[in-house]
Design an enzyme around this catalytic site. Structure first.
Site, PDB file in Angstrom:
ATOM      1  N   GLU A 135      14.475 -45.239 -21.378  1.00  4.15           N
ATOM      2  CA  GLU A 135      13.709 -44.239 -20.709  1.00  4.15           C
ATOM      3  C   GLU A 135      14.373 -43.207 -19.859  1.00  4.15           C
ATOM      4  O   GLU A 135      13.807 -41.984 -19.520  1.00  4.15           O
ATOM      5  CB  GLU A 135      12.925 -45.106 -19.429  1.00  4.15           C
ATOM      6  CG  GLU A 135      11.917 -45.995 -19.969  1.00  4.15           C
ATOM      7  CD  GLU A 135      12.091 -47.351 -20.633  1.00  4.15           C
ATOM      8  OE1 GLU A 135      13.228 -47.649 -20.540  1.00  4.15           O
ATOM      9  OE2 GLU A 135      11.245 -48.259 -20.845  1.00  4.15           O
ATOM     10  N   PHE A 160       4.489 -59.925 -13.968  1.00  2.00           N
ATOM     11  CA  PHE A 160       5.397 -59.561 -15.225  1.00  2.00           C
ATOM     12  C   PHE A 160       5.500 -57.989 -15.077  1.00  2.00           C
ATOM     13  O   PHE A 160       4.391 -57.307 -15.323  1.00  2.00           O
ATOM     14  CB  PHE A 160       4.851 -59.965 -16.472  1.00  2.00           C
ATOM     15  CG  PHE A 160       5.826 -59.961 -17.441  1.00  2.00           C
ATOM     16  CD1 PHE A 160       7.298 -60.236 -17.279  1.00  2.00           C
ATOM     17  CD2 PHE A 160       5.468 -59.006 -18.523  1.00  2.00           C
ATOM     18  CE1 PHE A 160       8.256 -59.872 -18.411  1.00  2.00           C
ATOM     19  CE2 PHE A 160       6.293 -58.712 -19.452  1.00  2.00           C
ATOM     20  CZ  PHE A 160       7.588 -59.009 -19.372  1.00  2.00           C
ATOM     21  N   GLN A 161       6.648 -57.555 -15.094  1.00  3.97           N
ATOM     22  CA  GLN A 161       6.956 -56.199 -15.095  1.00  3.97           C
ATOM     23  C   GLN A 161       6.388 -55.316 -13.949  1.00  3.97           C
ATOM     24  O   GLN A 161       5.969 -53.990 -14.214  1.00  3.97           O
ATOM     25  CB  GLN A 161       6.654 -55.468 -16.561  1.00  3.97           C
ATOM     26  CG  GLN A 161       7.461 -56.082 -17.586  1.00  3.97           C
ATOM     27  CD  GLN A 161       7.586 -55.288 -18.860  1.00  3.97           C
ATOM     28  OE1 GLN A 161       6.544 -54.798 -19.216  1.00  3.97           O
ATOM     29  NE2 GLN A 161       8.855 -55.232 -19.624  1.00  3.97           N
ATOM     30  N   LYS A 206      -3.168 -50.655 -15.498  1.00  4.92           N
ATOM     31  CA  LYS A 206      -3.711 -50.744 -16.839  1.00  4.92           C
ATOM     32  C   LYS A 206      -5.167 -50.886 -16.806  1.00  4.92           C
ATOM     33  O   LYS A 206      -5.852 -50.244 -17.635  1.00  4.92           O
ATOM     34  CB  LYS A 206      -3.221 -51.881 -17.342  1.00  4.92           C
ATOM     35  CG  LYS A 206      -3.200 -52.156 -18.892  1.00  4.92           C
ATOM     36  CD  LYS A 206      -2.585 -53.228 -19.560  1.00  4.92           C
ATOM     37  CE  LYS A 206      -2.658 -53.338 -21.003  1.00  4.92           C
ATOM     38  NZ  LYS A 206      -1.970 -54.416 -21.851  1.00  4.92           N
ATOM     39  N   MET A 222      37.589 -35.856 -14.861  1.00  7.13           N
ATOM     40  CA  MET A 222      37.553 -35.353 -13.633  1.00  7.13           C
ATOM     41  C   MET A 222      37.969 -36.329 -12.461  1.00  7.13           C
ATOM     42  O   MET A 222      38.555 -36.165 -11.381  1.00  7.13           O
ATOM     43  CB  MET A 222      36.114 -34.767 -13.109  1.00  7.13           C
ATOM     44  CG  MET A 222      35.930 -33.975 -11.895  1.00  7.13           C
ATOM     45  SD  MET A 222      36.950 -32.407 -12.193  1.00  7.13           S
ATOM     46  CE  MET A 222      35.769 -31.188 -12.544  1.00  7.13           C
TER      47      MET A 222
END
Lengths: 186, 583
Positions: B52, B114-115, B164, B481
């Site tokens: 993502e 969940f999630q 959802k 760096m």
């Protein structure tokens, strides 16, 4: 209205009049923030203060227009003039914020706070507490044989003064609402 | 015309109505209804990323190279938290994004389902605004508002969290309307302040334009107006990392980039100027060095669409809040109407001084021996790709600064780099987003091997969509760096700044079905670069470079912006304890 006011949608004002050198003097300002009363709006305002390291001395919030879903958040904050300007500008950036007023610079305003004091004691101390409450125009809203709850309304300084007097007389609990403020006149 | 439809269908409909052609995303349980609608239409192309974070950076690349908002679709919980780095990156660089996240159904919110994650809570400080939509009837309105907020005023990322059950439920679709939003940031600058600035320009003896990403964000017209103003006045112009391309690098008024790794002449001009005209830049700490010693003698004007940028770090004398394009237009109008005056004699003297600084040639380097210097690699890349329809992305580190120094940009929207947040792993997915928007262009990600590995999984995306992105990796087997700062600040103790166990990049490319090129000899470099350019498909170019090269010039931390280290100086003991604290 002062030129410092940041009104969204205004086209003529360019930023601020703040042209003086950055000063180190800490000032106390009372800000009135008019917001859309939507979920999370208070978290946005508070998160801005904590995330950017600004101070909140007091904060009150309530919906003031039920049909228009507007809330008024009154924030007392302190910082250098530069920090105060940043706070106002950052508040103005929050999307559901409609208006930011700096009541401290926009002319005279009235500040009031409500507080409740629970004082516990007997004998002379109890009598003295009641006498001082009368002088401060605090009213007794609850009483037992050993305690009073006083309700007092006024400027924060007056409430501080009352607290100082009650402390040796058996002050056990304080609840304060924080400052609500409105500009005077039109 | 309002219509009844499911929330999931509304989302696709709203994207179509907003003119979206590409969405970057990754499916999951909480966005399945939306993906089902994506499956049943052909108007919007969905790009399946491999992580993502890659989706958000790809959308940023798309947005920066097109000027249109980038759109991301990810699931709840880990899908949303993986998007956080990209959102923060877009917030700091003012990139318009609309990120749609799935959420557990409304009746399960708060149950540690969940999630489930508090997505609006987590993303509140890293978005310009975000919404949790609990009612399907309000979904379309919020989506249209989301596009409005992302693209109005100072652009930025917004997020819409959609449970959802709201996706499954049916509601009224509200078509896109001319915005009814109260959020309408002003675009026109105050004419009194603009006139004050023009008057200051007429008499300035040592003026300089200090431009930034705001010029790019304002659109190509702003860059055009800027060029007109620079040519008309003859004033020198420098730019931040974010503003490269707003004025052509080939223009003779161009001083090059300013700041920590900017050009000597640009920083010296900023320090010694008597009129600084900041156009869409924000006095970032990479630019100012020690704030108290920043350009002490100048009158400063600041044009910015965001009032909070004014006086945030540097006190300015002429603040102008407005869109860069609108303000430049008014500036030109006022300047012309007042007789097109400048203090040309003094400005000519100023140019003489600037040319003295230029003659130091702060970017000079010598390519000798059989090890490729990173500067040489970029100089050759510049020479061999300049004539192409070229877009450059970068990762973060030394290679990024060298790319900014040695590549020249003639137009806006051609340079995509993570400026404010400095996100390693930005460049590769960004190059994918750019290539999606510009199918026939030459898209090159200038990378370091360490940054590149942070999002290397996106090779799968590049292959799947046949995106011929070129990964030009300057491989020094170091976190370059970090290593440079350890040399400067920590007595050359190189703690954890080595890239050990590096993959064989050629084999890695081949494992994905792409082309790998290894180059370690400066004499082979041109042919190898040409092979990369002409190959029709993704290429990983493993360019083995000098391992301990430092990036100069440099304003060491804790020093003033005119106190620059040039190549070849002794790097020990330059930065004091106070400077060591700074990042």
């Amino acid at each position: 209205m002062s030129a410092l006011k940041l009104k969204k949608g205004s086209t003529s004002h360019s930023a601020y009049n703040l042209r003086a050198n950055f000063s180190d003097v800490i000032e106390r300002h009372t800000l009135a923030v008019l917001v859309e009363n939507e979920p999370g709006v208070l978290a946005r305002v508070i998160g801005l203060f904590s995330g950017r390291g600004y101070n909140i001395d007091s904060l009150t919030v309530a919906e003031v227009d039920h049909t228009g879903h507007r809330s008024r958040i009154t924030i007392v904050t302190s910082g250098t003039p530069q920090v105060i300007e940043q706070i106002k500008a950052q508040l103005g950036r929050i999307v559901p914020v409609h208006d930011v007023h700096d009541l401290t610079v926009e002319g005279p305003s009235v500040e009031r706070e409500l507080a409740m004091f629970k004082v516990s004691g007997t004998g002379d101390k109890r009598v003295e507490a009641l006498r001082l409450a009368d002088i401060f125009r605090a009213s007794v809203v609850d009483s037992t044989l050993e305690t009073f709850i006083f309700e007092i309304t006024g400027a924060p300084e007056k409430i501080d003064a009352f607290a100082d007097l009650m402390r040796p007389l058996g002050l056990t609990d304080v609840a304060r609402t924080g400052v609500a403020a409105l500009p005077r006149g039109d | 015309m309002t219509r009844k439809m499911t929330g999931a269908k509304m989302i696709v409909q709203a994207l179509i109505d907003q003119g979206v052609d590409t969405v970057f995303g990754y499916p999951g349980g909480a966005v399945l209804p939306i993906y089902d609608e994506v499956f049943q239409q052909n108007s919007i192309k969905h790009v399946l990323v491999r992580h993502e974070q890659g989706a958000v950076h790809a959308a940023e690349g798309y947005a920066r190279s097109t000027g249109k908002p980038g759109v991301v679709l990810v699931t709840s919980g880990p899908g949303a938290t993986n998007a956080v780095t990209g959102l923060t990156d877009a917030l700091l660089d003012s990139i318009p994004l609309v990120v749609l996240t799935g959420q557990v159904p409304t009746f399960m919110i708060g149950s540690d389902a969940f999630q489930e994650a508090d997505t609006v809570g987590i993303t509140r400080p890293c978005t310009k605004h975000n919404w949790l939509v609990k009612d399907t009837d309000k979904l379309a309105g919020v989506l249209h508002e989301a596009f409005h907020v992302a693209t109005s005023g100072r652009p930025g990322p917004v997020l819409v969290d959609i449970p959802k059950d709201v996706q499954f439920a049916t509601g009224q679709y509200e078509p896109k309307k001319p915005s009814v939003s109260h959020y309408q940031p002003p675009v026109k600058g105050d004419m009194t302040a603009i006139t004050e600035l023009v008057a200051a320009m007429e008499t300035a003896k040592r003026p300089v334009f200090y431009t930034g990403g705001g010029v790019i964000n304002s659109g190509p017209a702003a860059s055009q107006l800027l060029r007109e103003l620079v040519e008309a006045t003859g004033f020198p112009i420098t730019s931040t990392l974010m503003g490269l391309g707003c004025y052509p690098a080939s223009g003779d008024k161009w001083l090059g980039m300013l700041g920590m790794h900017g050009l000597y002449e640009a920083n010296m001009a900023m320090h010694d100027c008597d009129l600084m005209i900041n156009i869409g830049a924000r006095f970032d700490d990479r630019i100012t060095g020690v704030v108290d010693l920043f350009s002490p003698k100048s009158t400063k004007a600041h044009i910015d669409i965001d009032p909070s940028s004014i006086n945030k770090i540097i006190r300015v004398d002429i603040p102008i809040v407005g869109d860069v394009g609108h303000v430049l237009e008014d500036m030109l109008k006022v300047w012309k109407s007042r007789g097109r005056k400048t203090n040309s004699e003094a400005v000519a003297k100023w140019w003489k001084k600037i040319n003295e600084w230029r003659s130091i040639d702060c970017l000079k380097f010598e390519q000798n021996g059989k090890v490729i210097k990173p500067q040489y690699a970029l100089a050759r890349l510049e020479a061999l790709t300049k004539k192409y329809d070229r877009y450059i992305t970068t990762e973060v580190g030394q290679h990024q600064m060298w790319a900014a120094q040695y590549l020249g940009f003639e137009d806006p929207n051609r340079w995509m780099t993570s400026g404010g947040l400095g996100t390693m792993g930005y460049g590769f997915p960004a190059s994918i987003g750019v290539q999606m928007a510009h199918k026939d262009a030459l898209v090159i990600n200038v990378a370091g091997e360490a940054s590149w590995l942070m999002n290397m999984q996106e090779m799968g995306t590049a292959m799947q969509y046949n995106l011929p992105v070129k990964q030009f990796i300057l491989n020094n087997e170091r976190l370059g760096m970090v290593r440079q700062w350890q040399e400067l600040l920590h007595g050359e103790r190189y703690s954890q700044s080595w890239s050990e166990s590096l993959p064989d990049f050629v084999k890695l490319a081949e494992a994905f079905g792409a082309k790998g090129i290894l180059c370690s000899d400066p004499d082979d470099l041109d042919d190898a670069i040409m092979e990369m350019i002409t190959y029709d498909g993704p290429v990983i170019f493993d360019c083995l470079v000098e391992k301990h090269e430092n990036c100069f010039p440099m304003i060491p931390s804790g020093k003033a912006h005119n106190d620059m280290m040039l190549a070849g100086v002794d790097t020990q003991g330059v930065i004091d304890a106070k400077g060591s604290v700074l990042v």
